[in-house]
Design a protein around this motif. Structure first.
Motif, PDB file in Angstrom:
ATOM      1  N   ARG A   1      36.453  38.698  38.947  1.00 35.00           N
ATOM      2  CA  ARG A   1      36.613  37.896  38.519  1.00 35.00           C
ATOM      3  C   ARG A   1      36.134  37.384  37.081  1.00 35.00           C
ATOM      4  N   GLU A   2      35.904  37.997  36.209  1.00 35.87           N
ATOM      5  CA  GLU A   2      35.101  37.872  35.542  1.00 35.87           C
ATOM      6  C   GLU A   2      35.652  38.118  34.551  1.00 35.87           C
ATOM      7  N   ARG A   3      36.962  39.451  34.507  1.00 34.03           N
ATOM      8  CA  ARG A   3      37.710  40.068  34.083  1.00 34.03           C
ATOM      9  C   ARG A   3      39.309  38.990  33.943  1.00 34.03           C
ATOM     10  N   GLY A   4      38.928  37.810  34.888  1.00 31.67           N
ATOM     11  CA  GLY A   4      40.111  36.427  34.879  1.00 31.67           C
ATOM     12  C   GLY A   4      40.756  37.122  36.138  1.00 31.67           C
ATOM     13  N   PHE A   5      40.515  38.053  36.498  1.00 25.91           N
ATOM     14  CA  PHE A   5      41.728  38.133  37.428  1.00 25.91           C
ATOM     15  C   PHE A   5      41.421  37.237  38.793  1.00 25.91           C
ATOM     16  N   GLU A   6      42.301  36.342  39.810  1.00 25.37           N
ATOM     17  CA  GLU A   6      42.581  35.461  40.501  1.00 25.37           C
ATOM     18  C   GLU A   6      41.870  35.857  42.167  1.00 25.37           C
ATOM     19  N   ARG A   7      41.421  35.500  42.889  1.00 26.22           N
ATOM     20  CA  ARG A   7      41.396  36.274  44.429  1.00 26.22           C
ATOM     21  C   ARG A   7      42.938  34.735  44.769  1.00 26.22           C
ATOM     22  N   TYR A   8      44.047  35.734  45.220  1.00 25.62           N
ATOM     23  CA  TYR A   8      44.496  34.773  46.263  1.00 25.62           C
ATOM     24  C   TYR A   8      44.966  34.873  47.093  1.00 25.62           C
ATOM     25  N   GLU A   9      44.006  35.731  47.765  1.00 31.30           N
ATOM     26  CA  GLU A   9      44.931  36.514  49.080  1.00 31.30           C
ATOM     27  C   GLU A   9      43.245  37.448  48.713  1.00 31.30           C
ATOM     28  N   ILE A  10      43.491  37.703  50.413  1.00 25.31           N
ATOM     29  CA  ILE A  10      41.733  38.253  50.862  1.00 25.31           C
ATOM     30  C   ILE A  10      41.715  39.670  50.432  1.00 25.31           C
ATOM     31  N   SER A  11      43.115  40.424  49.736  1.00 25.44           N
ATOM     32  CA  SER A  11      42.522  41.606  49.088  1.00 25.44           C
ATOM     33  C   SER A  11      43.315  42.108  47.992  1.00 25.44           C
ATOM     34  N   ASN A  12      44.329  40.642  47.566  1.00 20.07           N
ATOM     35  CA  ASN A  12      44.423  40.693  46.244  1.00 20.07           C
ATOM     36  C   ASN A  12      44.138  39.777  45.563  1.00 20.07           C
ATOM     37  N   TYR A  13      44.511  40.237  43.746  1.00 16.49           N
ATOM     38  CA  TYR A  13      44.148  39.895  42.422  1.00 16.49           C
ATOM     39  C   TYR A  13      44.980  39.707  41.844  1.00 16.49           C
ATOM     40  N   ALA A  14      45.294  38.469  40.907  1.00 15.51           N
ATOM     41  CA  ALA A  14      46.367  38.479  39.983  1.00 15.51           C
ATOM     42  C   ALA A  14      45.626  37.519  38.519  1.00 15.51           C
ATOM     43  N   LYS A  15      46.682  37.953  37.004  1.00 11.63           N
ATOM     44  CA  LYS A  15      45.764  37.416  35.845  1.00 11.63           C
ATOM     45  C   LYS A  15      47.802  36.810  36.026  1.00 11.63           C
ATOM     46  N   ASN A  16      47.251  35.361  35.418  1.00 13.94           N
ATOM     47  CA  ASN A  16      48.799  34.491  34.724  1.00 13.94           C
ATOM     48  C   ASN A  16      49.228  34.537  36.630  1.00 13.94           C
ATOM     49  N   GLY A  17      49.318  34.175  37.056  1.00  8.84           N
ATOM     50  CA  GLY A  17      50.112  33.813  38.501  1.00  8.84           C
ATOM     51  C   GLY A  17      50.957  35.292  38.998  1.00  8.84           C
ATOM     52  N   GLN A  18      50.613  36.340  39.107  1.00  4.38           N
ATOM     53  CA  GLN A  18      51.234  37.116  39.285  1.00  4.38           C
ATOM     54  C   GLN A  18      51.583  37.456  40.405  1.00  4.38           C
ATOM     55  N   TYR A  19      51.702  36.730  41.569  1.00  4.82           N
ATOM     56  CA  TYR A  19      51.442  37.142  43.092  1.00  4.82           C
ATOM     57  C   TYR A  19      52.586  37.826  43.717  1.00  4.82           C
ATOM     58  N   SER A  20      52.101  38.699  44.268  1.00  5.01           N
ATOM     59  CA  SER A  20      53.578  39.311  45.146  1.00  5.01           C
ATOM     60  C   SER A  20      54.744  38.206  45.677  1.00  5.01           C
ATOM     61  N   ARG A  21      55.357  37.813  45.446  1.00  2.27           N
ATOM     62  CA  ARG A  21      56.414  37.106  46.158  1.00  2.27           C
ATOM     63  C   ARG A  21      56.424  37.593  47.277  1.00  2.27           C
ATOM     64  N   HIS A  22      56.795  38.763  47.295  1.00  2.00           N
ATOM     65  CA  HIS A  22      57.148  39.634  49.204  1.00  2.00           C
ATOM     66  C   HIS A  22      56.005  39.555  49.924  1.00  2.00           C
ATOM     67  N   ASN A  23      54.376  40.193  49.305  1.00  2.00           N
ATOM     68  CA  ASN A  23      54.149  39.864  50.382  1.00  2.00           C
ATOM     69  C   ASN A  23      53.991  38.275  51.270  1.00  2.00           C
TER      70      ASN A  23
END
Length: 387
Positions: free
Chosen positions: A229-251
Motif C-alpha cells: 500500500r505504501e509503495r502505491g500498489f492497489e489490492r484489487y483481489e485477495i492475493s493480487n496487487y497492481a499499480k496504474n490499473g495493471q490488473y490481470s485481465r485473464h484472471n
C-alpha cells in the motif's frame, strides 16, 4: 455455446517439481513435448468448429511453459491464431520460471504476441528458494525481470510467497523492497499452504522443515498489506496487487465468473453451466486423443464433465466475486440466478455485517469483503455453500 472470453493453455512440464506444489505437472520429458503439442493443436482445431469465439485473453500456464522449446510454443500460438482463438487478445500472458529465462527466448515470446509475462519469483533470498526446491536463485530472478523489460515486455508480474521455511520478517521486507524497486507494476502474494500429499507436507510432519508459526505468518500478512500500500500498489483481489490499473485481465475473467476454454492435460474450462476437466496425465491425454476420431465420443473420452446446479453456480459466483476488492455484483447475481442474495442469506450475513467483515454498497449493488474480511475470506465463503 456462449462466447469465450478467456483461453487457457496448460503446459504440464517442469524441470523440477517444487515440493510444495499440488498443481498437475511433472518433470520435463523432451520426448513428450512434440506429441503433446501435436495433440494440443488437434484439440484447438476440434473445438474451433464447436465454439463461438470472442477472445479477450490468452494465458499459457503450468507447470512451466518456458521449458518448452520456443518453436513448440510458436506452433501453439500459430494454431490459436489459425483457428480463431487468438483474435488480437487484449492480453496474452505466459508464465516463466526465472531459471528458464534468457534474452533470446524472451524476445521470441514477445515477437509471437505475448504482451504480459508472469515470473515465479517466490523469494529473493537464496536459502528460502533452496528450502522450497526452486531451480533459480535471487540474482537470476532479478536478471530475468530486467531481461523481460529489455525484450519489450511492458507488463511484468511476479509471484511471491510468505510463510516460507527460514523466512523472517526482515527477509520478507527485503524481498518486497527489492522487487518493488525493479519498477514492475503487478505482484501476486500468497501465503504458503502445506497441501496434503505433497513432499513438503511429509517433510513438515517429520520435523525436517520448520515453518514460521501462526503469529509470525499473520505478521507477515500484515507486512505485505502495509508495504505494498505504501509503495502505491492497489489490492484489487485477495492475493493480487497492481499499480496504474495493471490488473490481470485473464484472471479477472475467472473472478467475474465468465466462461473460458482450457486446453491440455488436467486443464479445467467452464462454459457457464458445466466444468470440463481434461484427463490428468500427459500419457492419458495423448493416448486418448490418438485413439478417437473427430466425433463427439472424443469429448466424453477426454473430459470429466461436471454439471453444476443453479445453487452451485451461485455459490461459485459469490466465491469468485468476493475475492475482488470491488466485490460481487448482487444485481448480476439476481439477473443470472434469480436470487436476491441479501434476502436469501440474510441470517448468515447479519453477524458478518455486525463484525464489519463485509460491506454493501447500495449505489453499485455490490457486496464486498472488508480488509478484515479478506483475512478470513474462506470462512465467509462458506456462508454461500448450499447443501
Amino acid at each position: 455455446m456462449r462466447d469465450r472470453l478467456g483461453i487457457y493453455i496448460h503446459i504440464p512440464f517442469c524441470k523440477h517439481k517444487c515440493p510444495y506444489c499440488d498443481f498437475f505437472s511433472g518433470n520435463a520429458d523432451e520426448n513428450a513435448f512434440d506429441n503433446y503439442v501435436i495433440e494440443l493443436k488437434d484439440k484447438i482445431k476440434y473445438w474451433s468448429e464447436k465454439a463461438k469465439r470472442d477472445v479477450a485473453t490468452v494465458y499459457f500456464g503450468g507447470g512451466t511453459p518456458s521449458v518448452l522449446p520456443t518453436e513448440c510454443i510458436a506452433k501453439l500460438v500459430n494454431a490459436l491464431k489459425q483457428y480463431g482463438f487468438w483474435q488480437q487478445p487484449c492480453e496474452a500472458t505466459i508464465e516463466i520460471n526465472p531459471g528458464t529465462a534468457d534474452l533470446a527466448k524472451l524476445q521470441t515470446l514477445r515477437s509471437l504476441g505475448f504482451d504480459r509475462i508472469s515470473f515465479g519469483v517466490q523469494s529473493l533470498h537464496d536459502n528460502e528458494l533452496q528450502a522450497i526446491g526452486r531451480i533459480h536463485n535471487a540474482q537470476q530472478a532479478l536478471e530475468a525481470l530486467a531481461l523481460a523489460r529489455k525484450a519489450g515486455f511492458a507488463r511484468i508480474s511476479a509471484d511471491l510467497i510468505y510463510g516460507l521455511p527460514l523466512q523472517t520478517m526482515a527477509s520478507l521486507r527485503d524481498t518486497l523492497e527489492r522487487l518493488a524497486d525493479t519498477g514492475i507494476e503487478h505482484i501476486s502474494v500468497y501465503g504458503l499452504i502445506v497441501e496434503e500429499g505433497t513432499p513438503l507436507a511429509s517433510l513438515v510432519d517429520k520435523g525436517r522443515i520448520t515453518l514460521p508459526d501462526d503469529d509470525t505468518a499473520a505478521d507477515m500478512y500484515e507486512l505485505v498489506q502495509s508495504f505494498l500500500r505504501e509503495r502505491g500498489f492497489e489490492r484489487y483481489e485477495i492475493s493480487n496487487y497492481a499499480k496504474n490499473g495493471q490488473y490481470s485481465r485473464h484472471n479477472t475473467v475467472y473472478w467475474q465468473y465468465h466462461p473460458y476454454m482450457a486446453f491440455g492435460a488436467a486443464a479445467c474450462g467452464f462454459d457457464g453451466q458445466r466444468r470440463r476437466t481434461g484427463l490428468s496425465t500427459v500419457k492419458e491425454y495423448i493416448g486418448q486423443l490418438q485413439s478417437f476420431g473427430g466425433d463427439d465420443l472424443r469429448t466424453s473420452a477426454l473430459y470429466n464433465v461436471e454439471e453444476l446446479s443453479c445453487a452451485e453456480l451461485l455459490e461459485e459466483f459469490m466465491f469468485m466475486g468476493l475475492r475482488r476488492s470491488e466485490g460481487a455484483s448482487l444485481a448480476e447475481a439476481r439477473e443470472r440466478f434469480d436470487v436476491d442474495v441479501l434476502q436469501r442469506f440474510a441470517s448468515e450475513l447479519a453477524p458478518l455485517f455486525e463484525q464489519k467483515l463485509i460491506a454493501y454498497d447500495a449505489s453499485t449493488q455490490r457486496l464486498r469483503l472488508t480488509e478484515r474480511g479478506m483475512e478470513v475470506g474462506n470462512q465467509i465463503f462458506e456462508v454461500f455453500v448450499i447443501t
